[in-house]
Design a protein around this motif. Structure first.
Motif, PDB file in Angstrom:
ATOM      1  N   ALA A 180      21.724-130.110 -10.584  1.00 52.48           N
ATOM      2  CA  ALA A 180      21.990-128.687  -9.833  1.00 52.48           C
ATOM      3  C   ALA A 180      23.492-128.436 -10.161  1.00 52.48           C
ATOM      4  N   ALA A 181      23.926-127.344  -9.981  1.00 50.72           N
ATOM      5  CA  ALA A 181      25.211-126.589 -10.308  1.00 50.72           C
ATOM      6  C   ALA A 181      26.026-127.087  -9.029  1.00 50.72           C
ATOM      7  N   PRO A 182      27.211-127.379  -9.091  1.00 54.92           N
ATOM      8  CA  PRO A 182      28.050-127.636  -8.099  1.00 54.92           C
ATOM      9  C   PRO A 182      28.424-126.388  -7.134  1.00 54.92           C
ATOM     10  N   GLU A 183      28.744-126.732  -5.791  1.00 50.74           N
ATOM     11  CA  GLU A 183      28.992-125.635  -5.089  1.00 50.74           C
ATOM     12  C   GLU A 183      30.405-125.496  -4.731  1.00 50.74           C
ATOM     13  N   VAL A 184      31.082-124.184  -5.176  1.00 51.99           N
ATOM     14  CA  VAL A 184      32.438-124.021  -5.221  1.00 51.99           C
ATOM     15  C   VAL A 184      32.940-122.985  -4.219  1.00 51.99           C
ATOM     16  N   GLY A 185      34.172-122.896  -4.042  1.00 53.95           N
ATOM     17  CA  GLY A 185      34.797-121.815  -3.112  1.00 53.95           C
ATOM     18  C   GLY A 185      35.883-121.279  -4.184  1.00 53.95           C
ATOM     19  N   MET A 186      36.310-120.064  -3.750  1.00 51.03           N
ATOM     20  CA  MET A 186      37.308-119.251  -4.492  1.00 51.03           C
ATOM     21  C   MET A 186      38.734-119.632  -4.126  1.00 51.03           C
ATOM     22  N   LEU A 187      39.636-119.439  -5.087  1.00 48.60           N
ATOM     23  CA  LEU A 187      41.044-119.783  -4.838  1.00 48.60           C
ATOM     24  C   LEU A 187      41.791-118.472  -4.557  1.00 48.60           C
ATOM     25  N   ASN A 188      41.156-117.481  -4.982  1.00 47.00           N
ATOM     26  CA  ASN A 188      41.935-116.026  -4.403  1.00 47.00           C
ATOM     27  C   ASN A 188      40.755-115.101  -4.424  1.00 47.00           C
ATOM     28  N   HIS A 189      41.044-113.891  -3.870  1.00 45.14           N
ATOM     29  CA  HIS A 189      40.073-112.855  -3.764  1.00 45.14           C
ATOM     30  C   HIS A 189      39.918-112.097  -5.067  1.00 45.14           C
ATOM     31  N   LEU A 220      50.630-123.315 -25.989  1.00 45.24           N
ATOM     32  CA  LEU A 220      50.400-122.386 -24.856  1.00 45.24           C
ATOM     33  C   LEU A 220      51.487-121.367 -24.802  1.00 45.24           C
ATOM     34  N   ARG A 221      51.119-120.310 -24.780  1.00 46.39           N
ATOM     35  CA  ARG A 221      51.944-118.913 -24.650  1.00 46.39           C
ATOM     36  C   ARG A 221      52.041-118.395 -23.128  1.00 46.39           C
ATOM     37  N   THR A 222      50.831-117.981 -22.771  1.00 45.88           N
ATOM     38  CA  THR A 222      50.903-117.370 -21.298  1.00 45.88           C
ATOM     39  C   THR A 222      49.788-118.120 -20.455  1.00 45.88           C
ATOM     40  N   LEU A 223      49.876-117.779 -19.208  1.00 44.67           N
ATOM     41  CA  LEU A 223      48.937-117.954 -17.868  1.00 44.67           C
ATOM     42  C   LEU A 223      48.914-116.882 -17.383  1.00 44.67           C
ATOM     43  N   GLU A 224      47.725-116.250 -17.251  1.00 47.39           N
ATOM     44  CA  GLU A 224      47.767-114.958 -16.607  1.00 47.39           C
ATOM     45  C   GLU A 224      46.397-114.938 -15.268  1.00 47.39           C
ATOM     46  N   VAL A 225      46.839-113.993 -14.363  1.00 43.26           N
ATOM     47  CA  VAL A 225      45.433-113.816 -13.568  1.00 43.26           C
ATOM     48  C   VAL A 225      44.783-112.583 -13.982  1.00 43.26           C
ATOM     49  N   GLU A 226      43.466-112.770 -14.501  1.00 47.72           N
ATOM     50  CA  GLU A 226      42.415-111.682 -14.565  1.00 47.72           C
ATOM     51  C   GLU A 226      42.219-110.952 -13.331  1.00 47.72           C
ATOM     52  N   PHE A 227      41.310-110.032 -13.629  1.00 49.84           N
ATOM     53  CA  PHE A 227      40.776-109.195 -12.443  1.00 49.84           C
ATOM     54  C   PHE A 227      39.710-109.741 -11.503  1.00 49.84           C
ATOM     55  N   GLY A 228      38.973-110.605 -11.893  1.00 54.29           N
ATOM     56  CA  GLY A 228      38.025-111.158 -10.823  1.00 54.29           C
ATOM     57  C   GLY A 228      38.429-112.414 -10.104  1.00 54.29           C
ATOM     58  N   PRO A 229      37.761-112.565  -9.084  1.00 58.06           N
ATOM     59  CA  PRO A 229      38.019-113.690  -8.206  1.00 58.06           C
ATOM     60  C   PRO A 229      38.330-115.028  -9.025  1.00 58.06           C
ATOM     61  N   SER A 230      39.258-115.748  -8.703  1.00 61.91           N
ATOM     62  CA  SER A 230      39.339-117.062  -9.394  1.00 61.91           C
ATOM     63  C   SER A 230      39.414-117.122 -10.924  1.00 61.91           C
ATOM     64  N   GLN A 231      39.622-115.887 -11.567  1.00 61.54           N
ATOM     65  CA  GLN A 231      39.688-115.918 -12.846  1.00 61.54           C
ATOM     66  C   GLN A 231      41.006-115.753 -13.518  1.00 61.54           C
ATOM     67  N   VAL A 232      41.233-116.714 -14.371  1.00 62.48           N
ATOM     68  CA  VAL A 232      42.489-116.779 -15.390  1.00 62.48           C
ATOM     69  C   VAL A 232      42.373-116.606 -16.885  1.00 62.48           C
ATOM     70  N   GLU A 233      43.284-116.396 -17.538  1.00 63.03           N
ATOM     71  CA  GLU A 233      43.465-116.452 -18.787  1.00 63.03           C
ATOM     72  C   GLU A 233      44.542-117.222 -19.382  1.00 63.03           C
ATOM     73  N   LEU A 234      44.253-117.663 -20.503  1.00 61.11           N
ATOM     74  CA  LEU A 234      45.227-118.656 -21.176  1.00 61.11           C
ATOM     75  C   LEU A 234      45.300-118.141 -22.670  1.00 61.11           C
ATOM     76  N   THR A 235      46.652-117.921 -23.227  1.00 67.56           N
ATOM     77  CA  THR A 235      46.629-117.291 -24.597  1.00 67.56           C
ATOM     78  C   THR A 235      47.502-118.504 -25.351  1.00 67.56           C
ATOM     79  N   LEU A 236      47.279-118.711 -26.737  1.00 71.12           N
ATOM     80  CA  LEU A 236      47.786-119.768 -27.458  1.00 71.12           C
ATOM     81  C   LEU A 236      48.407-118.982 -28.663  1.00 71.12           C
ATOM     82  N   ARG A 237      49.420-119.465 -29.235  1.00 72.26           N
ATOM     83  CA  ARG A 237      50.125-119.068 -30.311  1.00 72.26           C
ATOM     84  C   ARG A 237      49.070-119.288 -31.588  1.00 72.26           C
ATOM     85  N   PRO A 238      49.428-118.387 -32.579  1.00 75.58           N
ATOM     86  CA  PRO A 238      48.478-118.318 -33.624  1.00 75.58           C
ATOM     87  C   PRO A 238      48.562-119.723 -34.419  1.00 75.58           C
TER      88      PRO A 238
END
Length: 480
Positions: A180-189, A220-238
């Motif tokens: 079974a998949a875990p049950e989770v809650g959002m960290l932001n809206h 690691l270059r950046t940590l960013e908030v994406e559009f969706g709830p609890s969604q983030v993005e990481l970028t790495l240098r080439p």
């Protein structure tokens, strides 16, 4: 002569790194080492050895069951291993015989979240010393060797979801294959792209992840908030060659493990089945370099090649043409799950057809930069669950074929969701059909590997087709 010395052919740098690992093990700062390899799905498998065993492992490698190469994402074995039939045409796999994991000393890391624990990424060889042809890290190496002395440079932007873990679902009724998949809650809206306030809501956990990734030496270059709830993005240098793929498998593993230790659940699944959640993508920036100079930009004073507009050299234009020509086939490797194809939607900042645009986020390939060091192609086709070695190998193989055949990418798509162009596959099965039918790509990746890979993925599809989904239950159970 030792197994590694006879068969691995370590460079001077690898040999020096191995000596440092031996010294660390002898000095008492190392308790155990996790030896891992990336399987056909890009998931890490392996064994943990004590510090006293490290010198022997660096000489001889360590055995691991070849049955791991015969499994789908649920862990089910989908190829016969105990019959007279030769599994996958490789007699070395019969009876789930052992392979040998050979560590790459240059990948050694100390894991910050597990005191005294080292980590080594391995390549696979048979007991004879021959490379295992189904090793995905080895496959990327083989495609890199086709680059005629140029360096393949890549940088990644990867999106994922970071949730609060409410219930890991580990009761007896939750067991299964898969469980079974875990049950989770959002960290932001969500719904506030790049909002500082939304970022601060995630900061307590993101700061832990940032510190961990930096301790691991990941670029690691950046940590960013994406559009969706609890969604983030990481970028790495080439990075060059294997660097981005090695970094990605370590990044995913580290993020998931550290999040779990802090009461969170991180997932690189493309589109979780949660209300309001958005799809996640993996955008791959790529260029080719000769020496220190990129070859995608035109010579000073020259325009772009015919049909591309300014900003791309003939080499870069043809490489782009290859990415577009093989887009349907490469999607089987850049988007390897049934779930990932739900991301290809019009007007969604994800692609739905094989087109390119200049700095246009609706296009599959985005042309960026204005000079030799910055001109690059950003392919937005991938999902974050992709096997990094196969994603990069398929992209490079497609681009190199474009260069070899001088493929023209055509004009830029000013309206990427309205331009007439070949649509991306709408399902994993359709993508596998495209991969199988793509003669040029399968030649560069290897016909036997493509046959193996498509068989594994078709077994997953067949298992899915036998399941009754929530959609079917809602659609038919009451009305009929």
């Amino acid at each position: 002569m030792d197994f590694v010395e006879r068969h691995a052919g370590w460079t001077a740098g690898q040999a020096a790194a191995a000596e440092e690992i031996r010294d660390r093990a002898a000095g008492g700062g190392l308790k155990v080492v996790r030896l891992v390899f990336a399987d056909q799905h890009g998931l890490l498998r392996g064994k943990t050895v004590t510090a006293s065993e490290v010198p022997a492992v660096l000489r001889e490698g360590t055995g691991i069951a070849s049955s791991l190469l015969a499994k789908d994402t649920s862990g089910r074995t989908v190829f016969p291993l105990f019959t007279r039939e030769t599994p996958l045409g490789l007699p070395e796999l019969r009876g789930a015989a052992d392979m040998v994991m050979v560590p790459d000393p240059l990948t050694f890391r100390m894991l910050p979240w597990s005191p005294g624990t080292g980590w080594l990424l391995c390549d696979l060889r048979f007991a004879s010393g021959a490379p295992v042809p189904l090793c995905t890290r080895g496959l990327l190496r083989s495609v890199l060797a086709q680059a005629d002395g140029l360096t393949y440079r890549t940088g990644l932007e990867v999106e994922f979801h970071l949730f609060r873990l409410d219930d890991p679902r580990l009761g007896a009724a939750d067991l299964g294959q898969p469980g079974a998949a875990p049950e989770v809650g959002m960290l932001n809206h969500g719904y506030q792209y790049l909002s500082e306030l939304r970022y601060d809501e995630l900061d307590p956990m993101l700061d832990v992840l940032r510190g961990t990734l930096e301790e691991l030496g990941l670029p690691l270059r950046t940590l960013e908030v994406e559009f969706g709830p609890s969604q983030v993005e990481l970028t790495l240098r080439p990075a060059d060659g294997l660097g981005t793929a090695d970094a990605m498998v370590l990044l995913r593993s580290a993020v998931k493990q550290v999040a779990a230790r802090h009461g969170h659940h991180a997932t690189f699944m493309c589109r979780p089945q949660l209300p309001g959640v958005f799809s996640s993508g993996w955008h791959l920036h790529q260029s080719m370099v000769r020496g220190d100079a990129g070859v995608f930009a035109p010579e000073p004073g020259a325009g772009g090649s015919s049909g591309t507009g300014p900003g791309l050299s003939p080499y870069g234009s043809a490489f782009l043409g290859g990415l577009l020509r093989h887009a349907r086939a490469t999607s089987a490797l850049s988007t390897p799950t049934l779930n990932g194809f739900k991301r290809f939607r019009s007007l969604s900042l994800a692609p739905d057809r094989a087109v390119w645009g200049r700095d246009n986020r609706g296009a599959m390939v985005r042309v960026l930069g204005d000079g030799p060091s910055s001109t690059r192609l950003e392919n937005r086709i991938g999902e974050p669950a992709a096997n990094p070695y196969l994603y990069l190998a398929s992209q490079l193989a497609a681009g190199l074929d474009g260069v070899a055949r001088g493929l023209d990418p055509g004009p830029a798509a000013d309206e990427p969701y309205a331009t007439r162009a070949e649509p991306l596959p709408r399902s994993l099965g359709e993508a596998l059909d495209a991969l199988t039918a793509d003669r040029e790509l399968t030649e560069r990746l290897g016909k036997d590997f493509v046959a193996y890979y498509t068989s594994v993925k078709r077994a997953e599809i067949a298992r899915f087709d036998q399941e009754v989904t929530d959609w079917e239950q809602r659609e038919y159970f009451r009305v009929f």
